[in-house]
Motif scaffolding. Structure first.
Motif, mmCIF file in Angstrom:
data_model
loop_
_atom_site.group_PDB
_atom_site.id
_atom_site.type_symbol
_atom_site.label_atom_id
_atom_site.label_comp_id
_atom_site.label_asym_id
_atom_site.label_seq_id
_atom_site.Cartn_x
_atom_site.Cartn_y
_atom_site.Cartn_z
ATOM 1 N N LEU A 111 -38.982 8.903 16.659
ATOM 2 C CA LEU A 111 -39.877 9.775 17.421
ATOM 3 C C LEU A 111 -40.808 8.952 18.314
ATOM 4 C CD1 LEU A 111 -40.976 12.525 14.845
ATOM 5 C CD2 LEU A 111 -39.044 12.548 16.437
ATOM 6 N N ALA A 112 -41.310 7.853 17.775
ATOM 7 C CA ALA A 112 -42.207 7.000 18.552
ATOM 8 C C ALA A 112 -41.488 6.401 19.755
ATOM 9 C CB ALA A 112 -42.775 5.894 17.660
ATOM 10 N N ARG A 113 -40.260 5.969 19.549
ATOM 11 C CA ARG A 113 -39.498 5.384 20.661
ATOM 12 C C ARG A 113 -39.110 6.431 21.695
ATOM 13 N NH1 ARG A 113 -37.199 2.876 16.206
ATOM 14 N NH2 ARG A 113 -35.296 4.142 16.308
ATOM 15 N N ARG A 114 -39.075 7.685 21.298
ATOM 16 C CA ARG A 114 -38.747 8.764 22.234
ATOM 17 C C ARG A 114 -39.981 9.298 22.957
ATOM 18 N NH1 ARG A 114 -33.473 10.945 21.472
ATOM 19 N NH2 ARG A 114 -32.213 9.194 20.715
ATOM 20 N N GLY A 115 -41.129 8.653 22.745
ATOM 21 C CA GLY A 115 -42.315 9.011 23.520
ATOM 22 C C GLY A 115 -43.343 9.868 22.815
ATOM 23 N N LEU A 116 -43.164 10.057 21.515
ATOM 24 C CA LEU A 116 -44.132 10.837 20.746
ATOM 25 C C LEU A 116 -45.107 9.900 20.049
ATOM 26 C CD1 LEU A 116 -41.510 13.331 19.411
ATOM 27 C CD2 LEU A 116 -43.516 13.983 20.756
ATOM 28 N N ALA A 117 -46.357 10.290 20.039
ATOM 29 C CA ALA A 117 -47.411 9.428 19.504
ATOM 30 C C ALA A 117 -47.415 9.454 17.980
ATOM 31 C CB ALA A 117 -48.774 9.866 20.040
ATOM 32 N N VAL A 118 -46.579 8.601 17.418
ATOM 33 C CA VAL A 118 -46.489 8.517 15.963
ATOM 34 C C VAL A 118 -46.615 7.053 15.552
ATOM 35 C CG1 VAL A 118 -45.024 8.866 13.949
ATOM 36 C CG2 VAL A 118 -45.016 10.553 15.783
ATOM 37 N N HIS A 119 -47.520 6.791 14.633
ATOM 38 C CA HIS A 119 -47.673 5.437 14.105
ATOM 39 C C HIS A 119 -46.813 5.328 12.854
ATOM 40 C CE1 HIS A 119 -49.486 1.598 13.181
ATOM 41 N NE2 HIS A 119 -49.822 2.020 11.974
ATOM 42 N N VAL A 130 -40.682 17.747 0.604
ATOM 43 C CA VAL A 130 -40.152 16.544 1.229
ATOM 44 C C VAL A 130 -40.254 16.710 2.736
ATOM 45 C CG1 VAL A 130 -38.128 15.047 1.428
ATOM 46 C CG2 VAL A 130 -38.589 16.254 -0.711
ATOM 47 N N PHE A 131 -40.642 15.652 3.442
ATOM 48 C CA PHE A 131 -40.880 15.699 4.883
ATOM 49 C C PHE A 131 -41.883 16.819 5.197
ATOM 50 C CE2 PHE A 131 -36.076 14.785 4.659
ATOM 51 C CZ PHE A 131 -36.287 13.472 4.287
ATOM 52 N N PRO A 132 -43.079 16.736 4.639
ATOM 53 C CA PRO A 132 -44.016 17.876 4.594
ATOM 54 C C PRO A 132 -44.431 18.468 5.932
ATOM 55 C CG PRO A 132 -45.104 15.818 3.979
ATOM 56 C CD PRO A 132 -43.644 15.530 3.999
ATOM 57 N N GLU A 133 -44.572 17.632 6.959
ATOM 58 C CA GLU A 133 -45.032 18.187 8.233
ATOM 59 C C GLU A 133 -44.043 19.188 8.830
ATOM 60 O OE1 GLU A 133 -46.874 14.050 7.861
ATOM 61 O OE2 GLU A 133 -44.854 14.906 7.624
ATOM 62 N N LEU A 134 -42.768 18.987 8.549
ATOM 63 C CA LEU A 134 -41.772 19.926 9.051
ATOM 64 C C LEU A 134 -41.933 21.303 8.442
ATOM 65 C CD1 LEU A 134 -38.683 17.575 9.165
ATOM 66 C CD2 LEU A 134 -39.524 18.944 11.083
ATOM 67 N N TYR A 178 -45.396 8.989 0.320
ATOM 68 C CA TYR A 178 -45.725 9.433 1.669
ATOM 69 C C TYR A 178 -46.762 10.542 1.646
ATOM 70 C CZ TYR A 178 -45.435 11.309 6.351
ATOM 71 O OH TYR A 178 -45.768 11.745 7.600
ATOM 72 N N ARG A 179 -47.765 10.406 2.517
ATOM 73 C CA ARG A 179 -48.803 11.424 2.657
ATOM 74 C C ARG A 179 -48.728 12.017 4.065
ATOM 75 N NH1 ARG A 179 -49.955 12.252 -2.583
ATOM 76 N NH2 ARG A 179 -50.550 10.305 -3.630
ATOM 77 N N PRO A 180 -48.747 13.337 4.194
ATOM 78 C CA PRO A 180 -48.658 13.956 5.523
ATOM 79 C C PRO A 180 -49.884 13.651 6.365
ATOM 80 C CG PRO A 180 -49.152 15.605 3.848
ATOM 81 C CD PRO A 180 -48.842 14.345 3.114
ATOM 82 N N THR A 181 -49.669 13.608 7.682
ATOM 83 C CA THR A 181 -50.761 13.372 8.615
ATOM 84 C C THR A 181 -50.691 14.391 9.748
ATOM 85 O OG1 THR A 181 -49.535 11.868 10.080
ATOM 86 C CG2 THR A 181 -50.615 10.892 8.139
ATOM 87 N N GLU A 182 -51.823 14.646 10.352
ATOM 88 C CA GLU A 182 -51.868 15.559 11.487
ATOM 89 C C GLU A 182 -51.148 14.952 12.683
ATOM 90 O OE1 GLU A 182 -52.192 18.451 14.138
ATOM 91 O OE2 GLU A 182 -52.518 18.623 11.976
ATOM 92 N N GLU A 183 -51.172 13.627 12.795
ATOM 93 C CA GLU A 183 -50.490 12.947 13.887
ATOM 94 C C GLU A 183 -48.988 13.256 13.880
ATOM 95 O OE1 GLU A 183 -50.526 8.376 15.434
ATOM 96 O OE2 GLU A 183 -49.827 8.710 13.389
ATOM 97 N N VAL A 184 -48.376 13.170 12.699
ATOM 98 C CA VAL A 184 -46.945 13.457 12.594
ATOM 99 C C VAL A 184 -46.683 14.948 12.807
ATOM 100 C CG1 VAL A 184 -44.963 13.451 11.029
ATOM 101 C CG2 VAL A 184 -46.497 11.472 11.127
ATOM 102 N N ALA A 185 -47.565 15.796 12.286
ATOM 103 C CA ALA A 185 -47.407 17.239 12.487
ATOM 104 C C ALA A 185 -47.461 17.578 13.976
ATOM 105 C CB ALA A 185 -48.494 17.993 11.726
ATOM 106 N N ALA A 186 -48.366 16.924 14.687
ATOM 107 C CA ALA A 186 -48.491 17.182 16.126
ATOM 108 C C ALA A 186 -47.226 16.761 16.869
ATOM 109 C CB ALA A 186 -49.698 16.429 16.680
#
Length: 276
Positions: free
Chosen positions: A175-183, A265-269, A191-199
């Protein structure tokens, strides 16, 4: 003109990979070894079903790990097509795993208790293959490695899995390489969900520029849903067979299984579904 003769390849291997006898099929799939691995310790007929089902699950764990590893490598190489194909193959493996509980779910407490004391502290909780899968989907816990202190090769393999990027880490890297702001920073913790990944996932599902990534999100949900089904079937099977007794390996039994079944699993989705 005569018939062509097709020579059967020599696939004859016996125990330990040494030359042996038998049909090519028996040699190829190691039937002799395979059918020599079941050793019930009681006269209870249901014990053989328990052993065979457990062994089949272990083989399927290895197959699923194979597919998820391919998916992760493909994601790292930006080969979305290959990654989706591996995830799809993996969901078929997961379906069989979930249905495997049918072989154990109707075992009565009397049947199970007739041989349970004979395997002592052995527990599926100790399965290194299953733990490897848990690490791959982000459910990491370094403390669990202590179970394998007496198995240095297994512990080393799991330690590498703990420290390496999991499947979702590879997804976030893509996702990051495709231009989405994900660290995307792999962690040795759960793994803990983040708003960054949700966005980032919101943009995938709402912005045409990233629509090509939607099949990846759906494929991951297919995986996640089947993980939950597995956990729920495990919970219900144990509840029916042994109730709330502690697990044979020292786990808290139903309490631990119920908590696991409630973890997405994969909570932001999942969390972004409310907004789509």
């Amino acid at each position: 003109m005569g018939h062509d003769t097709v020579e059967t390849p020599n696939l004859s291997f016996g125990r330990g990979g040494q030359p042996g006898r038998g049909t090519p099929y028996a040699q190829y799939v190691r039937l002799e070894q395979l059918h020599s691995l079941q050793h019930p310790r009681s006269k209870e007929p249901a014990e053989l079903s328990f052993i065979v089902t457990t062994q089949v699950m272990e083989l399927l764990f290895d197959l699923l790990r194979h597919e998820w590893t391919i998916a992760g490598q493909s994601l790292r190489e930006d080969d979305l097509t290959a990654a989706l194909a591996a995830l799809r193959r993996g969901t078929h493996v997961q379906d069989v795993l979930v249905e495997s509980w049918d072989l154990l779910a109707t075992m009565t407490p009397q049947e199970f208790n007739s041989f349970r004391p004979l395997f002592g502290e052995a527990s599926g909780f100790q399965s290194s293959a299953f733990l490897h899968l848990e690490f791959l989907i982000g459910n990491k816990n370094a403390a669990l490695l202590n179970m394998y202190d007496g198995m240095p090769e297994v512990r080393a393999e799991l330690t590498e899995a703990l420290r390496s990027p999991g499947l979702y880490d590879e997804v976030l890297g893509l996702l990051a390489r495709r231009g989405l702001a994900v660290h995307a920073e792999p962690s040795e913790q759960r793994y803990r969900p983040t708003e960054e990944v949700a966005a980032a996932w919101r943009r995938v599902y709402t912005e045409p520029e990233f629509a090509a990534l939607q099949p990846l999100g759906e494929a991951l949900l297919d995986v996640a849903e089947r993980v939950t089904r597995w956990r729920q079937r495990h919970l219900s099977s144990v509840k029916r067979t042994m109730g709330a007794k502690p697990g044979s390996g020292g786990s808290s039994g139903l309490t631990w299984l119920r908590k696991a079944a409630e973890q997405d699993v994969f909570p932001e989705l999942w969390t972004i579904r409310d907004e789509l």
